[in-house]
Design a protein around this motif. Sequence first.
Motif, mmCIF file in Angstrom:
data_model
loop_
_atom_site.group_PDB
_atom_site.id
_atom_site.type_symbol
_atom_site.label_atom_id
_atom_site.label_comp_id
_atom_site.label_asym_id
_atom_site.label_seq_id
_atom_site.Cartn_x
_atom_site.Cartn_y
_atom_site.Cartn_z
ATOM 1 N N TRP A 48 0.791 -1.228 0.000
ATOM 2 C CA TRP A 48 0.000 0.000 0.000
ATOM 3 C C TRP A 48 0.822 1.275 0.000
ATOM 4 O O TRP A 48 0.395 2.280 -0.582
ATOM 5 C CB TRP A 48 -0.971 0.007 1.178
ATOM 6 C CG TRP A 48 -2.184 -0.788 0.840
ATOM 7 C CD1 TRP A 48 -2.406 -2.098 1.145
ATOM 8 C CD2 TRP A 48 -3.299 -0.353 0.078
ATOM 9 N NE1 TRP A 48 -3.609 -2.494 0.621
ATOM 10 C CE2 TRP A 48 -4.183 -1.443 -0.037
ATOM 11 C CE3 TRP A 48 -3.651 0.852 -0.516
ATOM 12 C CZ2 TRP A 48 -5.393 -1.362 -0.719
ATOM 13 C CZ3 TRP A 48 -4.859 0.927 -1.193
ATOM 14 C CH2 TRP A 48 -5.705 -0.171 -1.287
ATOM 15 N N PHE A 49 1.973 1.275 0.646
ATOM 16 C CA PHE A 49 2.719 2.523 0.797
ATOM 17 C C PHE A 49 3.992 2.607 -0.033
ATOM 18 O O PHE A 49 4.597 3.674 -0.114
ATOM 19 C CB PHE A 49 3.046 2.766 2.274
ATOM 20 C CG PHE A 49 1.815 2.980 3.101
ATOM 21 C CD1 PHE A 49 1.023 4.099 2.914
ATOM 22 C CD2 PHE A 49 1.418 2.042 4.034
ATOM 23 C CE1 PHE A 49 -0.131 4.295 3.662
ATOM 24 C CE2 PHE A 49 0.272 2.217 4.791
ATOM 25 C CZ PHE A 49 -0.511 3.353 4.601
ATOM 26 N N VAL A 50 4.409 1.501 -0.639
ATOM 27 C CA VAL A 50 5.597 1.534 -1.498
ATOM 28 C C VAL A 50 5.226 1.101 -2.912
ATOM 29 O O VAL A 50 5.358 1.867 -3.872
ATOM 30 C CB VAL A 50 6.739 0.642 -0.939
ATOM 31 C CG1 VAL A 50 7.943 0.678 -1.861
ATOM 32 C CG2 VAL A 50 7.131 1.087 0.461
ATOM 33 N N ARG A 74 11.957 0.418 -11.060
ATOM 34 C CA ARG A 74 12.958 -0.314 -10.268
ATOM 35 C C ARG A 74 12.477 -0.527 -8.829
ATOM 36 O O ARG A 74 12.595 -1.609 -8.272
ATOM 37 C CB ARG A 74 14.291 0.447 -10.290
ATOM 38 C CG ARG A 74 15.381 -0.194 -9.502
ATOM 39 C CD ARG A 74 15.861 -1.461 -10.160
ATOM 40 N NE ARG A 74 16.932 -2.039 -9.361
ATOM 41 C CZ ARG A 74 17.283 -3.295 -9.403
ATOM 42 N NH1 ARG A 74 16.670 -4.129 -10.214
ATOM 43 N NH2 ARG A 74 18.264 -3.737 -8.664
ATOM 44 N N ILE A 75 11.915 0.520 -8.231
ATOM 45 C CA ILE A 75 11.395 0.411 -6.866
ATOM 46 C C ILE A 75 10.252 -0.594 -6.818
ATOM 47 O O ILE A 75 10.178 -1.414 -5.899
ATOM 48 C CB ILE A 75 10.942 1.794 -6.353
ATOM 49 C CG1 ILE A 75 12.166 2.692 -6.167
ATOM 50 C CG2 ILE A 75 10.151 1.665 -5.053
ATOM 51 C CD1 ILE A 75 11.834 4.141 -5.907
ATOM 52 N N THR A 76 9.372 -0.566 -7.802
ATOM 53 C CA THR A 76 8.257 -1.511 -7.868
ATOM 54 C C THR A 76 8.774 -2.940 -7.984
ATOM 55 O O THR A 76 8.277 -3.852 -7.320
ATOM 56 C CB THR A 76 7.345 -1.170 -9.060
ATOM 57 O OG1 THR A 76 6.840 0.153 -8.873
ATOM 58 C CG2 THR A 76 6.199 -2.136 -9.178
ATOM 59 N N HIS A 77 9.769 -3.125 -8.821
ATOM 60 C CA HIS A 77 10.373 -4.449 -8.997
ATOM 61 C C HIS A 77 10.933 -4.972 -7.672
ATOM 62 O O HIS A 77 10.643 -6.100 -7.266
ATOM 63 C CB HIS A 77 11.477 -4.373 -10.054
ATOM 64 C CG HIS A 77 12.321 -5.587 -10.152
ATOM 65 N ND1 HIS A 77 11.900 -6.736 -10.770
ATOM 66 C CD2 HIS A 77 13.567 -5.843 -9.685
ATOM 67 C CE1 HIS A 77 12.852 -7.648 -10.681
ATOM 68 N NE2 HIS A 77 13.875 -7.132 -10.034
ATOM 69 N N LEU A 78 11.713 -4.150 -6.995
ATOM 70 C CA LEU A 78 12.324 -4.573 -5.728
ATOM 71 C C LEU A 78 11.283 -4.793 -4.635
ATOM 72 O O LEU A 78 11.379 -5.746 -3.850
ATOM 73 C CB LEU A 78 13.366 -3.552 -5.285
ATOM 74 C CG LEU A 78 14.590 -3.427 -6.182
ATOM 75 C CD1 LEU A 78 15.468 -2.272 -5.724
ATOM 76 C CD2 LEU A 78 15.363 -4.732 -6.219
ATOM 77 N N SER A 79 10.277 -3.947 -4.597
ATOM 78 C CA SER A 79 9.218 -4.083 -3.602
ATOM 79 C C SER A 79 8.424 -5.370 -3.812
ATOM 80 O O SER A 79 8.109 -6.085 -2.857
ATOM 81 C CB SER A 79 8.286 -2.868 -3.682
ATOM 82 O OG SER A 79 7.240 -2.977 -2.770
#
Length: 104
Positions: A48-50, A74-79
């Motif tokens: 929800w927050f990332v 990239r952040i979505t991939h890692l999250s």
Amino acid sequence: WASVVAWSAGLLMLWQRGWLPGALMLDGALAPIGLGTWIGTFMMLNVWFVLWPHQQKVLGLVPASVDERLRCSRITHLSSRTNTMLSIPLLFFMAASSHGGLAG
């Protein structure tokens, strides 16, 4: 919304059995399910927050520059990978709580 429903259902089941306070405090035999509860809570908050705010930019639902979209992808991939990896200990602790995996 599936993460909220799954998390809420888990908390409701613990509450119905009177285990919720002990699980959240990692008390005795409830520690394994409590660890699973905390991992699940972290996973839901991660979604929800990332993951979701960055995914909205990647999908174009929220205006963002190309550079920001690349950073968000990239952040979505890692999250997403973080939640995938956390699902393994989550399932372990859920099973250990009812099958004595951490009895000692």
